[in-house]
Write an enzyme that holds these catalytic residues in place. Structure first.
Site, PDB file in Angstrom:
ATOM      1  CG  PHE A 282       1.311  -8.581  -1.144  1.00  0.00           C
ATOM      2  CD1 PHE A 282       1.224  -8.747   0.224  1.00  0.00           C
ATOM      3  CD2 PHE A 282       2.541  -8.251  -1.688  1.00  0.00           C
ATOM      4  CE1 PHE A 282       2.337  -8.594   1.042  1.00  0.00           C
ATOM      5  CE2 PHE A 282       3.661  -8.100  -0.881  1.00  0.00           C
ATOM      6  CZ  PHE A 282       3.554  -8.269   0.485  1.00  0.00           C
ATOM      7  N   GLY A 286      -0.049   1.512  -6.489  1.00  0.00           N
ATOM      8  CA  GLY A 286       0.793   2.659  -6.147  1.00  0.00           C
ATOM      9  C   GLY A 286       2.045   2.676  -6.995  1.00  0.00           C
ATOM     10  CB  CYS A 293      13.048  -9.908  -0.855  1.00  0.00           C
ATOM     11  SG  CYS A 293      14.050 -10.238   0.601  1.00  0.00           S
TER      12      CYS A 293
END
Ligand code: UDX
Length: 476
Positions: A282, A286, A293
């Site tokens: 994570f 980008g 969610c």
């Protein structure tokens, strides 16, 4: 469909291991399971519970969805799910219904898996579907000693209020909160082999023992279990998503700094990711996070904190959201500058529409947001995605759609990779040159090998990395 409860053990007699009986419904011995809501979470949960050996009925008010699931069709793209759905339909352990009367008194355990969309007014969670399904259960009547298990993502405080309503109507029924952490694209694996199980329960109730019976196979396989109260269980889910969103926005903020400092965010992310305390997952920079969610959950979390008088504690999430949305704007600006300052009248081939690869989900998709913004700027945008075009087409009518990479990029002045599907990572830059009008690549996901594309003759652009590899002349 109606089923009698003849010959059922009482809930206090649930076996500690589920049946795993290939004979299915005929030989059922474990608790009967209803899954209420058959969207992404519910359909996957129903299939996986049947796969674990339980007899399961999935319930949804959407008759079209029920009809499709009943004939073995998954209404969304999820690798591996359709095969398991068909296998378990054939075994007789799994069925679907749009009649609450088929599940209310039939099931021993009711998993609530309905959606909690974002409220347009304040970003809070809309609990209409949760309330409706609990009301339907109460009005129809629960089986004696039934366990209702919330899996939907809800604001903290919801479970306590629901428990009071359930208790008033059915004093021997119990509520537990058992949040779900599945990722799209890995939904089956995340459901059958979760990182952890969280049980939010009332002290001294029977819910923990019953949940341990339902999840016996998963627990035996070594999955850690956290038993806690309702409020903590509810918070675990939104806290986890808030942390993941923060991590992504952190690295995208670093990309902004790299852009002004002439540094390289990929090398930065790799370097800090080697620190085990930080970790590399994570931390992929980008165009930011989207989907059903993370964006909605961080907004609902802030709305709830504000209601609880703790707005300051989550004020940073507004910045997380802002950095995330800024990444989309920066991709639009980068495309403009890659084409000399304007995209008006230029042809763009956009590769990717889904919010992430291996999904056809376009909810809050950064790719489509960027494509639509470029089209609004006058660009002629053609989008290709291996799975999400049927969903994108009606929602984004200003865009053109292609059925292959080649069709999307033919005649394009620039190509944008906005979802990192494997198919795009493997593209041959030399082969693509013969179709495009301009060899300009904007890689929104750092999905491509910049050096390889440049060596093939492309100008390669991405967020947070130098526009071209520095030369000795730059260093002087
Ligand atoms: C997320 C959570 O991961 C899951 O635990 C929770 O139950 C539901 O929400 P999901 O929405 O399926 O799952 O997607 P996820 O894989 O988390 O990706 C979310 C978004 O973040 C995607 O748009 C993805 O492209 C983006 N992302 C992810 C990044 O931009 N960088 C990363 O490093 C990781």
């Amino acid at each position: 469909m109606s089923r009698s409860r003849v010959g059922r053990p009482s809930t206090s007699e649930w076996p500690t291991t589920p049946p795993g009986d290939p004979a299915g419904a005929a030989g059922e011995t474990g608790p009967r399971i209803a899954v209420l809501g058959t969207g992404y979470l519910g359909a996957t949960h129903a299939v996986c519970m049947a796969e674990l050996g339980f007899t399961v009925i999935g319930y949804d008010v959407d008759t079209a969805k029920v009809a499709r699931l009943s004939v073995g069709e998954v209404p969304f793209f999820e690798p591996g799910l359709e095969e398991l759905l068909r296998k378990n339909l054939e075994s007789g352990r799994l069925s679907f219904t749009a009649e609450i009367g088929d599940v209310a008194t039939w099931a021993d355990v009711h998993f609530i898996c309905v959606g909690t969309p974002q409220r347009p007014s304040d970003g809070g969670a809309d609990l209409t579907y949760v309330d409706a399904v609990v009301d339907a259960l109460i009005d129809t009547g629960l089986a004696p000693g039934a366990l209702v298990v919330g899996k939907s993502t809800v604001p903290t405080g919801t479970a306590a209020a629901l428990a009071a309503r359930i208790h008033a109507a059915a004093p021997d029924a119990e509520l537990a909160w058992n949040p779900e952490f599945l990722r799209e694209g890995f939904a089956v694996n995340d459901t059958l082999r979760p990182d952890r199980l969280v049980f939010g329960v009332m002290p001294d109730g029977a819910a923990e023992a019953r949940l341990r019976a339902v999840y016996a196979q998963t627990i035996e396989a070594g999955t850690p279990v956290v038993v806690t109260d309702y409020a903590t269980a509810e918070l675990v889910k939104v806290a986890a998503n808030a942390f993941l969103a923060t991590k992504i926005s952190f690295i995208n903020a670093m990309a902004e700094i790299c852009d002004v400092a002439g540094a390289d965010v990929l090398e930065l992310a790799t370097s800090i990711g080697y620190d085990a305390r930080i970790g590399s997952r994570f931390l992929r920079p980008g165009i930011g996070f989207g989907g059903g969610c993370l964006p909605k959950d961080i907004r609902a979390f802030q709305a709830r904190a504000t209601e609880l008088g703790a707005a300051d504690s989550l004020a940073f999430l507004a910045e997380v959201d802002a950095v995330n949305l800024r990444a989309r704007g920066r991709a639009v600006t980068l495309t403009r500058s890659a084409l000399g300052g304007t995209v008006d009248g230029r042809r763009l081939g956009v590769l990717g529409a889904a919010f992430k690869p291996n999904s056809d989900d376009i909810r809050d998709s950064p790719a489509l947001d960027i494509a639509a913004a470029l089209a609004a700027d006058g660009a002629l945008v053609t989008v290709y995605d291996p799975a999400a075009v049927p969903n994108a087409r009606p929602r984004y009518p200003s865009l053109n759609y292609a059925s292959s990479v080649r069709e999307a990029v033919t005649g394009a002045d620039a190509v944008l990779v906005l979802t990192e599907w494997g198919e795009f990572r493997e593209l041959d830059p030399a082969a693509l040159l013969s179709y495009v009008a301009g060899a300009v690549m904007v890689d929104g996901r750092h999905a491509l090998d910049a050096a390889r594309w440049r060596a093939a003759g492309w100008t390669y652009h991405s967020l947070g990395r130098p526009a071209a590899a520095p030369t000795e002349a730059d260093a002087r």
